[in-house]
Design a protein around this motif. Structure first.
Motif, PDB file in Angstrom:
ATOM      1  N   LEU A 225       0.830  -1.206   0.000  1.00  0.00           N
ATOM      2  CA  LEU A 225       0.000   0.000   0.000  1.00  0.00           C
ATOM      3  C   LEU A 225       0.864   1.255   0.000  1.00  0.00           C
ATOM      4  O   LEU A 225       0.513   2.257  -0.629  1.00  0.00           O
ATOM      5  N   LEU A 226       1.999   1.202   0.688  1.00  0.00           N
ATOM      6  CA  LEU A 226       2.894   2.353   0.720  1.00  0.00           C
ATOM      7  C   LEU A 226       3.487   2.621  -0.659  1.00  0.00           C
ATOM      8  O   LEU A 226       3.622   3.771  -1.082  1.00  0.00           O
ATOM      9  N   ASP A 227       3.829   1.545  -1.373  1.00  0.00           N
ATOM     10  CA  ASP A 227       4.434   1.684  -2.697  1.00  0.00           C
ATOM     11  C   ASP A 227       3.411   1.985  -3.793  1.00  0.00           C
ATOM     12  O   ASP A 227       3.735   2.666  -4.773  1.00  0.00           O
ATOM     13  N   ASN A 228       2.203   1.456  -3.634  1.00  0.00           N
ATOM     14  CA  ASN A 228       1.227   1.527  -4.730  1.00  0.00           C
ATOM     15  C   ASN A 228      -0.081   2.216  -4.379  1.00  0.00           C
ATOM     16  O   ASN A 228      -0.975   2.293  -5.214  1.00  0.00           O
ATOM     17  N   GLY A 229      -0.215   2.695  -3.127  1.00  0.00           N
ATOM     18  CA  GLY A 229      -1.471   3.309  -2.702  1.00  0.00           C
ATOM     19  C   GLY A 229      -1.889   4.471  -3.584  1.00  0.00           C
ATOM     20  O   GLY A 229      -3.068   4.600  -3.952  1.00  0.00           O
ATOM     21  N   LEU A 230      -0.918   5.327  -3.941  1.00  0.00           N
ATOM     22  CA  LEU A 230      -1.228   6.485  -4.772  1.00  0.00           C
ATOM     23  C   LEU A 230      -1.716   6.060  -6.155  1.00  0.00           C
ATOM     24  O   LEU A 230      -2.690   6.618  -6.684  1.00  0.00           O
ATOM     25  N   TYR A 231      -1.055   5.052  -6.729  1.00  0.00           N
ATOM     26  CA  TYR A 231      -1.454   4.584  -8.065  1.00  0.00           C
ATOM     27  C   TYR A 231      -2.844   3.937  -8.028  1.00  0.00           C
ATOM     28  O   TYR A 231      -3.626   4.079  -8.977  1.00  0.00           O
ATOM     29  N   ILE A 232      -3.137   3.235  -6.943  1.00  0.00           N
ATOM     30  CA  ILE A 232      -4.465   2.632  -6.804  1.00  0.00           C
ATOM     31  C   ILE A 232      -5.528   3.724  -6.744  1.00  0.00           C
ATOM     32  O   ILE A 232      -6.585   3.627  -7.389  1.00  0.00           O
ATOM     33  N   GLY A 501       5.991   9.371 -10.328  1.00  0.00           N
ATOM     34  CA  GLY A 501       6.525   8.147 -10.909  1.00  0.00           C
ATOM     35  C   GLY A 501       7.528   7.423 -10.026  1.00  0.00           C
ATOM     36  O   GLY A 501       8.091   6.410 -10.440  1.00  0.00           O
ATOM     37  N   GLY A 502       7.786   7.940  -8.831  1.00  0.00           N
ATOM     38  CA  GLY A 502       8.631   7.214  -7.885  1.00  0.00           C
ATOM     39  C   GLY A 502      10.087   7.617  -7.864  1.00  0.00           C
ATOM     40  O   GLY A 502      10.910   6.947  -7.230  1.00  0.00           O
ATOM     41  N   ILE A 503      10.455   8.698  -8.537  1.00  0.00           N
ATOM     42  CA  ILE A 503      11.843   9.175  -8.479  1.00  0.00           C
ATOM     43  C   ILE A 503      11.963  10.053  -7.232  1.00  0.00           C
ATOM     44  O   ILE A 503      11.350  11.117  -7.154  1.00  0.00           O
ATOM     45  N   SER A 504      12.744   9.585  -6.276  1.00  0.00           N
ATOM     46  CA  SER A 504      12.758  10.194  -4.952  1.00  0.00           C
ATOM     47  C   SER A 504      13.547  11.498  -4.913  1.00  0.00           C
ATOM     48  O   SER A 504      14.655  11.593  -5.460  1.00  0.00           O
ATOM     49  N   PHE A 505      12.973  12.494  -4.233  1.00  0.00           N
ATOM     50  CA  PHE A 505      13.674  13.755  -4.018  1.00  0.00           C
ATOM     51  C   PHE A 505      14.861  13.579  -3.066  1.00  0.00           C
ATOM     52  O   PHE A 505      15.712  14.453  -2.967  1.00  0.00           O
ATOM     53  N   ASN A 506      14.892  12.450  -2.368  1.00  0.00           N
ATOM     54  CA  ASN A 506      16.007  12.185  -1.460  1.00  0.00           C
ATOM     55  C   ASN A 506      17.234  11.660  -2.194  1.00  0.00           C
ATOM     56  O   ASN A 506      18.297  11.512  -1.600  1.00  0.00           O
ATOM     57  N   GLY A 507      17.081  11.357  -3.489  1.00  0.00           N
ATOM     58  CA  GLY A 507      18.215  10.972  -4.317  1.00  0.00           C
ATOM     59  C   GLY A 507      18.502   9.490  -4.362  1.00  0.00           C
ATOM     60  O   GLY A 507      18.253   8.759  -3.397  1.00  0.00           O
ATOM     61  N   GLY A 508      19.021   9.028  -5.500  1.00  0.00           N
ATOM     62  CA  GLY A 508      19.495   7.654  -5.636  1.00  0.00           C
ATOM     63  C   GLY A 508      18.433   6.612  -5.896  1.00  0.00           C
ATOM     64  O   GLY A 508      18.751   5.431  -6.031  1.00  0.00           O
ATOM     65  N   ILE A 509      17.158   6.993  -5.961  1.00  0.00           N
ATOM     66  CA  ILE A 509      16.077   6.028  -6.140  1.00  0.00           C
ATOM     67  C   ILE A 509      15.160   6.496  -7.264  1.00  0.00           C
ATOM     68  O   ILE A 509      14.720   7.649  -7.281  1.00  0.00           O
ATOM     69  N   GLY A 510      14.864   5.592  -8.191  1.00  0.00           N
ATOM     70  CA  GLY A 510      13.945   5.924  -9.271  1.00  0.00           C
ATOM     71  C   GLY A 510      14.289   5.184 -10.543  1.00  0.00           C
ATOM     72  O   GLY A 510      15.406   4.678 -10.703  1.00  0.00           O
ATOM     73  N   LYS A 511      13.312   5.119 -11.431  1.00  0.00           N
ATOM     74  CA  LYS A 511      13.497   4.458 -12.720  1.00  0.00           C
ATOM     75  C   LYS A 511      12.885   5.305 -13.823  1.00  0.00           C
ATOM     76  O   LYS A 511      11.954   6.080 -13.573  1.00  0.00           O
ATOM     77  N   ILE A 512      13.417   5.138 -15.024  1.00  0.00           N
ATOM     78  CA  ILE A 512      12.888   5.862 -16.170  1.00  0.00           C
ATOM     79  C   ILE A 512      11.416   5.517 -16.375  1.00  0.00           C
ATOM     80  O   ILE A 512      10.596   6.381 -16.697  1.00  0.00           O
ATOM     81  N   SER A 555       8.496  10.498   1.490  1.00  0.00           N
ATOM     82  CA  SER A 555       9.139  10.852   2.760  1.00  0.00           C
ATOM     83  C   SER A 555       8.959   9.740   3.788  1.00  0.00           C
ATOM     84  O   SER A 555       9.888   9.428   4.541  1.00  0.00           O
ATOM     85  N   ILE A 556       7.760   9.145   3.817  1.00  0.00           N
ATOM     86  CA  ILE A 556       7.504   8.050   4.758  1.00  0.00           C
ATOM     87  C   ILE A 556       8.428   6.870   4.458  1.00  0.00           C
ATOM     88  O   ILE A 556       9.027   6.275   5.359  1.00  0.00           O
ATOM     89  N   LYS A 557       8.570   6.544   3.156  1.00  0.00           N
ATOM     90  CA  LYS A 557       9.454   5.435   2.773  1.00  0.00           C
ATOM     91  C   LYS A 557      10.904   5.752   3.131  1.00  0.00           C
ATOM     92  O   LYS A 557      11.650   4.879   3.562  1.00  0.00           O
ATOM     93  N   TYR A 558      11.300   7.007   2.959  1.00  0.00           N
ATOM     94  CA  TYR A 558      12.670   7.405   3.291  1.00  0.00           C
ATOM     95  C   TYR A 558      12.920   7.279   4.789  1.00  0.00           C
ATOM     96  O   TYR A 558      13.971   6.792   5.227  1.00  0.00           O
ATOM     97  N   LEU A 559      11.950   7.703   5.605  1.00  0.00           N
ATOM     98  CA  LEU A 559      12.095   7.602   7.055  1.00  0.00           C
ATOM     99  C   LEU A 559      12.149   6.149   7.507  1.00  0.00           C
ATOM    100  O   LEU A 559      12.880   5.793   8.429  1.00  0.00           O
ATOM    101  N   LYS A 560      11.366   5.279   6.847  1.00  0.00           N
ATOM    102  CA  LYS A 560      11.386   3.853   7.186  1.00  0.00           C
ATOM    103  C   LYS A 560      12.741   3.239   6.863  1.00  0.00           C
ATOM    104  O   LYS A 560      13.251   2.389   7.587  1.00  0.00           O
TER     105      LYS A 560
END
Length: 562
Positions: A225-232, A501-512, A555-560
């Motif tokens: 749900l954390l990864d896909n809740g927004l898309y759902i 699209g999941g490219i994190s503002f925290n850097g280093g995470i994301g896909k084209i 941000s929640i995923k980054y904190l986790k």
């Protein structure tokens, strides 16, 4: 007591016979060829060998390879037949074992669950009894000291209960995870054995089954749900729009012409998202995208305008480029658009890479500079439409025919967008530069220590962004008459699309792929709301809500992870 894992396939006598026989058949053939090729590669990299020694070693190995190929050819048919037979037998015994393993582990999981529930009930009962004993022990004692001691004892009792429940839950989770791992390992052993029997060759069906089993093994509802809740939520929104559209008298939203229109509107903006995605990957951003678009579109409009253009630039012109060959004009417009965008993007990049100025500031400054130059240079005058023949050749549509009574046309702008997506994907995933982008975005200091030039990687990202902006700006001129105000707010849409699209503002995470999906989502959202007649100003509210939700989840995923 936890059982020790054993690979049942390795213990089967008949399967071991198959493996031994296949090894014997391959040893002096295909296996020998692989070993010798590795030796040749090692010899070519060995700087201690002189040219003569290296050539002698390579020639000797090539001679042995030729001999091994004869053996491999002689045994090929037998190996194929024996391998097929061995895999068939392995599938047969694996099917039975996997079924038994699943049944056994499911029983254990049910028992673990029952034991855990009983344990929790018993713990709560025991501590409730202790609580009553504590309360009784203080009956008749009403002094301040006794009241404080009673309160402290009850607090300790509650703390010990929570600690005991936590330990029980941890043990339960450990047992459940072990049971799930046992079920997953049965599939892994099966696929690995089949690959070994085929000498490393995989099968798509096996890979898909194994991927699915790994997904099931690692699946957690909260993480899903954390990864896909927004898309759902967005998917539900689109479904509601599709249902409401015909009921409100606006027609069918889910039709091929509408889908192609959404993809066409996404195509040009895809370039901007692909450019800014690299900067977000290194925890940056780019506020100059819209002005870059205006700059490249104005140049393209000037060069591709039919006849003499009415626009002057810094009192130079007007110009007439119609004397140039068609492809010469196109090439010139695209080249100048890219060069200008790369130049200004690199300008911002130098301040970020060298002086460590945040891209927010450096690109904001670049935005203001371009904005001022464009408006002052052109006086805000639109450059006019481009040549209709050129516009149709690149920005037009191909007629596909009638589908369900609707004339379906395919937008040509989708083709360059697909090419851009593939190029960006290749750079991000298949090049050293792409791997360095992730390294710098994840931890710039660690990347620097490991020998990666943070300066040149950062500059490369800015240059790459400028190239994408230049190509997108060139195509933007095919959509509407370009002016200094073209592209207003495009940077916000591009940034929002990447974040969604999941490219994190925290850097280093994301896909084209995430950036691509984000662009289509935002474009589709705007199209759906417009199709339903929702006020344009209200559409910004929906976009804002989606954006803040995406950033909040990130941000929640980054904190986790921390």
């Amino acid at each position: 007591m936890e059982k020790e894992h054993t690979n049942y396939l390795e213990e089967d006598a008949k399967l071991n016979e198959y493996s031994s026989r296949l090894f014997e058949l391959r040893r002096d053939g295909v296996n020998k060829i692989s070993e010798l090729r590795l030796e040749i590669a090692a010899a070519k990299r060995n700087k201690l060998l002189d040219a003569k020694a290296r050539k002698s070693l390579v020639d000797a190995d090539n001679k042995k390879i030729a001999e091994a190929k004869v053996v491999a050819g002689r045994n090929k048919a037998e190996i194929a037949e024996l391998s097929k037979e061995a895999v068939s037998y392995a599938n047969k015994i694996a099917k039975k074992y996997i079924s038994e393993t699943i049944e056994e582990q499911n029983k254990e999981i049910a028992q673990f669950t029952a034991d855990y529930k009983n344990k929790c009930v018993n713990l709560k009962a025991d501590f409730a009894e202790k609580r009553e004993e504590i309360i009784k022990s203080y009956e008749g004692k009403n002094s301040a000291a006794d009241t404080a001691a009673k309160k402290e004892d009850l607090r300790i009792n509650g703390y010990e209960l929570q600690s005991a429940l936590f330990d029980a839950k941890s043990k339960y989770n450990s047992e459940i995870n072990r049971a799930k791992a046992a079920k997953n390992q049965a599939y892994v052993d099966h696929v690995q054995k089949n690959r070994a029997l085929r000498n490393g060759t995989t099968r798509v069906s096996e890979n898909m089954t194994l991927s699915w089993q790994n997904y099931v093994y690692q699946f957690k509802p909260s993480k899903f749900l954390l990864d896909n809740g927004l898309y759902i939520a967005i998917l539900i929104f689109f479904i509601v729009c599709i249902i409401v559209a015909p009921l409100s008298g606006n027609g069918q939203l889910l039709s091929l012409p509408n889908i192609f229109t959404i993809l066409e509107q996404s195509s040009v903006r895809m370039f901007y998202a692909l450019g800014v995605a690299g900067l977000i990957l290194i925890a940056g951003t780019d506020l100059s995208v819209g002005r870059m678009v205006a700059m490249g579109a104005v140049v393209t409009g000037l060069i591709l305008h039919p006849g003499k253009n009415i626009v002057t630039f810094f009192h130079m012109g007007p110009w007439d480029f119609t004397a140039l060959p068609l492809f010469g004009r196109l090439g010139l417009a695209l080249f100048i658009s890219i060069v200008l965008c790369v130049a200004f993007s690199s300008f911002a990049g130098v301040f970020t890479a060298k002086l460590k100025i945040h891209p927010f500031i450096s690109t904001l400054a670049t935005q203001l500079i371009i904005y001022g130059l464009l408006f002052f240079g052109t006086s805000g005058t639109p450059v006019g439409s481009i040549d209709s023949g050129i516009k149709d050749m690149i920005g037009g549509r191909w007629t596909l025919g009638f589908v369900g009574g609707d004339l379906v046309t395919f937008p040509k702008l989708i083709i360059p967008a697909i090419i851009a997506i593939f190029v960006a994907w290749f750079i991000w995933n298949k090049t050293t530069f792409g791997k360095n982008m992730y390294a710098v975005g994840g931890n710039a200091e660690a990347a620097s220590v490991s020998g990666i030039s943070v300066f040149w990687v950062t500059m490369g990202i800015f240059v790459m962004a400028g190239i994408f902006y230049g190509c997108g700006a060139f195509l933007e001129a095919f959509k509407a008459n370009a002016s200094a105000g073209t592209g207003q707010g495009y940077e916000l849409d591009a940034i929002a699309a990447c974040v969604v699209g999941g490219i994190s503002f925290n850097g280093g995470i994301g896909k084209i792929g995430g950036a691509v999906i984000g662009v289509i989502i935002f474009t589709g959202l705007t199209y759906c709301l417009t199709f339903l007649g929702i006020d344009t100003n209200l559409q910004f509210v929906f976009k804002g809500l989606i954006l803040i939700a995406a950033v909040a989840l990130d941000s929640i995923k980054y904190l986790k992870r921390k």
